[in-house]
Every structure is written in structure tokens, then in C-alpha cells.
Design an enzyme around this catalytic site. Structure first.
Site, PDB file in Angstrom:
ATOM      1  CG  ASP A 140      -2.106   0.902   1.082  1.00 12.76           C
ATOM      2  OD1 ASP A 140      -2.120   1.701   0.126  1.00 12.76           O
ATOM      3  OD2 ASP A 140      -2.994   0.873   1.947  1.00 12.76           O
ATOM      4  CD1 TRP A 141       4.519   4.572  -2.460  1.00 15.10           C
ATOM      5  CD2 TRP A 141       5.597   3.068  -3.706  1.00 15.10           C
ATOM      6  NE1 TRP A 141       5.532   5.226  -3.120  1.00 15.10           N
ATOM      7  CE2 TRP A 141       6.209   4.324  -3.890  1.00 15.10           C
ATOM      8  CE3 TRP A 141       6.119   1.959  -4.387  1.00 15.10           C
ATOM      9  CZ2 TRP A 141       7.307   4.506  -4.732  1.00 15.10           C
ATOM     10  CZ3 TRP A 141       7.209   2.143  -5.226  1.00 15.10           C
ATOM     11  CH2 TRP A 141       7.797   3.403  -5.391  1.00 15.10           C
ATOM     12  CD  GLU A 142      -2.814   5.067   0.396  1.00 23.11           C
ATOM     13  OE1 GLU A 142      -3.217   6.220   0.623  1.00 23.11           O
ATOM     14  OE2 GLU A 142      -3.355   4.070   0.853  1.00 23.11           O
ATOM     15  CE1 TYR A 143      -2.728   6.044  -4.039  1.00 25.27           C
ATOM     16  CE2 TYR A 143      -2.641   8.239  -3.108  1.00 25.27           C
ATOM     17  CZ  TYR A 143      -3.325   7.058  -3.336  1.00 25.27           C
ATOM     18  OH  TYR A 143      -4.607   6.907  -2.864  1.00 25.27           O
TER      19      TYR A 143
END
Ligand code: NAG
Ligand code: NAG
Ligand code: NAG
Ligand code: NAG
Ligand code: NAG
Ligand code: NAG
Ligand code: NAG
Ligand code: NAG
Length: 399
Positions: A140-143
Site C-alpha cells: 500500500d504505497w501511497e503513492y
């Protein structure tokens, strides 16, 4: 020929939008939810029969070494999560989610920019997942901020998949699942730094992607709006636009999961007599801008708020005095699920598990569980021809 109620109308809206019914994906269906540590909903209280996959949110790699290290307190929490779920349903799938909206994206961009740190990260995630007995990993790399970082993401996913396959071969166990939570559209078209996800690599290396089809409107703008509206005649900031952009860019529908928010966004109205969709506001409302679904229900009940449905966006809202809340409820989720199914998507996920009305029978998640892949939706989609006469009146003609 019949006049339609709201639920029927929204199915027609799906057809009207030009989507033809497709047979559902044959891959394992996703009825997912993210869970994070919270006093009101310990893992033992999760109604496991409503979900196929649960995500433990969130952990982060060390910001200097990029190794995923689990503190003792997190280890206790994770073990409790997995043991509680498996004691109720040994077949439920669990994934460890890395990152989250509040995490430092610089950690990911730095890690992903260098092949040695990518390897340290990847190897440590596989080791942690295996040690705790997770079925998979979720990023969950935002972003990613620019095209270079999207390219690094591409490399990360390729190497991650290779490492996962190697681990499966050497351990003799099924490969870990690999998924990611991504922006509502494939391209960051609202940003000055345009960039697109590496769709080909995602198709090839990921089991599925969780499209965060929400947070489209909030009190950061001074007009009320649908936080996760399916449609909008005046804008591309919609669930349908986002999902179609992913598919248009080549994402395989059976790898696309639609995200559904179990929370509402709130505003303070400028004028209590102007309370429709798009009404002027002067900032955040109750809950400093966010209320979980069960809190919205409580608010509506306690204040005697007026509840309304906006047919144009397929969303619910309520207002009382100067407070205004846009949210999804069982009716709008019915429409979204019909839409996800009509597009042949793999399923849906909720953010977050503990925000549902779990004290009143988990009404939103239960709606999803009952409806996704239900023959009655498929029959409806394939058996009607519809005519939209005007906004709120629809004529249904049986084929
Ligand atoms: C790493 O995290 C620690 C603790 O949050 C913080 O103090 C430090 O500045 C961070 N270092 C880097 C390189 O981001
Ligand atoms: C964490 O647990 C390990 C093994 O049980 C123990 O050796 C270690 O001292 C613990 N660390 C902390 C900071 O409590
Ligand atoms: C890549 O990371 C390794 C390990 O942290 C470090 O030794 C090396 O200098 C880095 N390379 C670059 C180009 O930053
Ligand atoms: C894009 O750039 C313009 C002009 O520099 C600036 O006013 C605007 O705030 C920027 N928008 C975003 C989303 O960064
Ligand atoms: C929405 O996006 C399409 C292209 O994908 C563009 O042609 C159209 O003008 C956009 N509409 C709005 C209202 O921004
Ligand atoms: C919203 O309205 C408030 C109060 O009028 C104002 O302070 C704020 O700057 C406005 N925000 C935006 C994004 O327009
Ligand atoms: C309310 O939300 C704003 C914006 O998200 C944040 O900056 C602020 O700290 C929050 N205030 C409280 C009291 O939580
Ligand atoms: C609804 O509100 C009434 C008071 O208006 C209260 O007595 C009742 O307990 C509330 N019910 C729920 C489920 O919150």
C-alpha cells in the site's frame, strides 16, 4: 413495463452507462476487508463468514535498512489476528499489508530505487509472511510520485514475483499471494505530475489490485460531494471513470477489485437551507470530516437527520442543521456490486472491516456477501432492456 425504485434504477444506470453484462471471473472471488488494531472490533469479533480475504493493516519496513521488522507488540497483534480468524474459519485467507495512507512514501521510493534495498525488502517480507503463516503480501504505497517511481515499482513487482516463486519452489508450499492497493484511476490525472501505473507488470506479477475507489470528495473542497460516487454527469472523479481507466489501460478485469468505503465524509453547510449534492460548505463537519458507517447511522438516528439518495452519483447523504454527510449504505453498495459484477471484476474490498454496523448484523458487508455472483443480479442484467426517460424516472422493459 414498470416504474422503478432506487435499487432497480441503479442497476439500470449500470446498463445505461454502456456496460454489457459479462460472465463473472472464474478466478477465486474476492470479498475482502482490511482490518487494523482497534478496541471496538478485536479479530475474535470479525464475522468471518462474510469475507474471503482479510488484510492486516499496516506494517512498515525500517526506514534505514528497508528490512521489514516486526516489533514484539505487533507480533502479538498479528498472531492474535491470524489465530482468531483461523479458529473460526481455517480456509479464510490472510494478507499482510505494508504501507498505508499515513505512511512515509519516501521509504518506498528510496527502497524501490536501488536493487540491493529492493532485495532486502522483498526477502524480509517473504520471511515475515511465512513466519506468521500469512497467505500473502499487499503493498500500500501511497503513492509513487512520478514516472521514475512508477518504473521502480515495475522492477519491484517483477523481482518480488520471482522471489515468491522461488520461495514456493524451495518450500514446497503454495506461492504467497501478491496484491497492492492503488489509486482510483490508472493515471494521476488530477496531479501536475502525470504518471501511470505499470499495468503490464501488474497483470503479470500480481494476483490482483485493490483499487481505492473512494476519497473522491471531502471537506478539503468547500462543496458537498459523493465521496465514492459511481457516476457524475459533470466530472471524471468517479468510481466508474477510475475502474474503466484501469481496464482501458489493459488491467485484466479478473485482477481488479473495487474498493468500497465503510465510512462517510462530512461537511459543515454554509446555509442550512441549501443541502443538496454540491451545496456550499465552510469546512469539515462531525468527526472532523470523517465518520465510520456505524457512526453515520448513530448520527442519523440521534439527530433525526434527513437521509437522501442522489440518483446521479448513486450515493447516500444525510443532513441535520449545518451537518452534511456523504456515504455508502446497503442500497448504494448493492449498486456498486452490480456494477463490479457487470464489468467482470474479481470482487470488492472494504476499508475498513471495523467500520461496518457490526452491532446490527454487519449490514453493509452482508449485502456484499449475499449479492456478489448472485444469480438474481446476473438475471436482472441480462433480462432487461431499459429506457431512461428522465433523471429520476425509469421505464423498465422486459426483453
Ligand atoms: C526514520 O524514522 C525515525 C523514527 O520515526 C525518524 O526519527 C527518522 O528521521 C527517520 N529517518 C529517515 C532517514 O527517514
Ligand atoms: C521481544 O521478544 C523476544 C523473544 O521473545 C525477546 O528476546 C526480546 O527481549 C523482546 N524484545 C523486547 C523489546 O521486549
Ligand atoms: C544501494 O543500497 C545499498 C545498500 O543499502 C548501498 O550500499 C548502495 O550504496 C546503494 N546504491 C545506490 C546507488 O544508492
Ligand atoms: C498545479 O500547478 C499549478 C500552477 O503551478 C498550481 O496552482 C496548482 O496548485 C498545482 N496543482 C496541484 C494539484 O499540484
Ligand atoms: C473525462 O475524460 C475524458 C477522457 O478520458 C475526456 O475526454 C473528458 O473531457 C473528461 N471529462 C471531464 C468532465 O473532465
Ligand atoms: C473553505 O471555507 C473556509 C471558510 O469560509 C475557508 O477558510 C477555506 O479557505 C475554504 N477552503 C477552500 C478549499 O476553499
Ligand atoms: C482535523 O483534520 C485536519 C485535516 O485532516 C487535521 O489537520 C487536523 O489535525 C484534525 N483535527 C483534529 C482535532 O483531529
Ligand atoms: C436512536 O435515537 C433515540 C433517541 O432519539 C434513542 O433513544 C435510541 O437509543 C437510538 N437508537 C440507536 C440504535 O442508536
Amino acid at each position: 413495463m414498470a416504474r422503478l425504485n432506487f435499487v432497480q434504477f441503479i442497476f439500470l444506470a449500470i446498463v445505461y452507462a454502456g456496460i454489457t453484462g459479462k460472465s463473472p471471473a472464474t478466478a477465486e472471488v474476492m470479498k475482502g476487508a482490511y482490518w487494523f488494531e482497534q478496541p471496538l472490533l478485536p479479530p475474535s469479533a470479525i464475522e468471518t463468514s462474510l469475507f474471503s480475504h482479510l488484510y492486516y493493516a499496516f506494517v512498515m519496513p525500517n526506514n534505514v535498512t528497508f528490512k521489514l521488522e516486526i516489533s514484539n507488540s505487533t507480533a502479538t497483534s498479528i498472531s492474535n489476528f491470524i489465530d482468531s480468524l483461523h479458529s473460526k474459519d481455517p480456509t479464510i485467507k490472510t494478507l499482510l499489508s505494508i504501507g498505508g495512507g499515513d505512511s512515509d512514501s519516501l521509504v518506498f521510493s528510496t527502497m524501490a530505487s536501488n536493487s540491493s534495498t529492493r532485495k532486502i525488502f522483498i526477502d524480509s517480507t517473504i520471511e515475515v509472511a511465512r513466519n506468521f503463516g500469512f497467505d500473502g503480501l499487499d503493498l500500500d504505497w501511497e503513492y509513487p510520485q512520478n514516472p521514475k517511481e512508477m518504473n521502480d515499482l515495475d522492477l519491484l513487482l517483477k523481482e518480488w514475483r520471482l522471489a515468491i516463486n522461488l520461495d514456493a519452489t524451495t518450500s514446497g508450499r503454495p506461492p504467497l499471494l501478491l496484491s497492492a492497493a492503488v489509486y482510483f484511476a490508472v493515471e494521476f490525472f488530477l496531479s501536475n505530475t502525470s504518471r501511470s501505473y505499470p499495468v503490464a507488470s501488474m497483470n503479470q506479477n500480481m494476483d490482483w489490485i485493490n483499487v481505492m475507489s473512494y476519497d473522491l470528495h471531502g471537506a478539503w473542497s468547500n462543496n458537498t460531494g459523493a465521496p465514492a460516487g459511481l457516476f457524475d454527469p459533470k466530472s471524471n472523479v468517479t468510481v466508474i471513470y477510475g475502474i474503466q481507466s484501469w481496464i482501458g489501460a489493459g488491467a485484466l478485469p479478473e485482477k481488479v477489485i473495487m474498493g468500497i468505503p465503510l465510512y462517510g465524509r462530512t461537511w459543515t453547510l454554509k446555509d442550512t437551507s441549501v443541502h443538496g449534492m454540491g451545496a456550499q460548505a465552510v469546512g469539515a463537519g462531525p468527526g472532523n470530516g470523517t465518520l465510520q458507517f456505524f457512526q453515520v447511522e448513530q448520527f442519523n438516528n440521534d439527530t433525526g437527520a434527513t437521509v437522501a439518495y442522489d440518483v446521479n452519483t448513486v450515493s447516500a447523504y444525510s443532513y441535520s442543521g449545518t451537518s452534511w454527510i456523504g456515504y455508502d449504505d446497503p442500497l448504494t453498495v448493492t449498486a456498486k456490486i452490480g456494477f463490479a459484477q457487470a464489468l467482470g471484476l474479481r470482487g470488492y474490498f472494504f476499508w475498513a472491516c471495523g467500520f461496518d454496523a457490526f452491532n446490527s448484523n454487519w449490514k453493509v458487508a452482508r449485502q456484499g456477501k449475499i449479492l456478489f455472483l448472485s444469480p438474481c443480479i446476473n438475471n436482472f442484467l441480462s433480462s432487461v432492456h431499459c429506457e431512461l426517460t428522465h433523471k429520476s424516472e425509469v421505464t423498465l422493459v422486459k426483453k
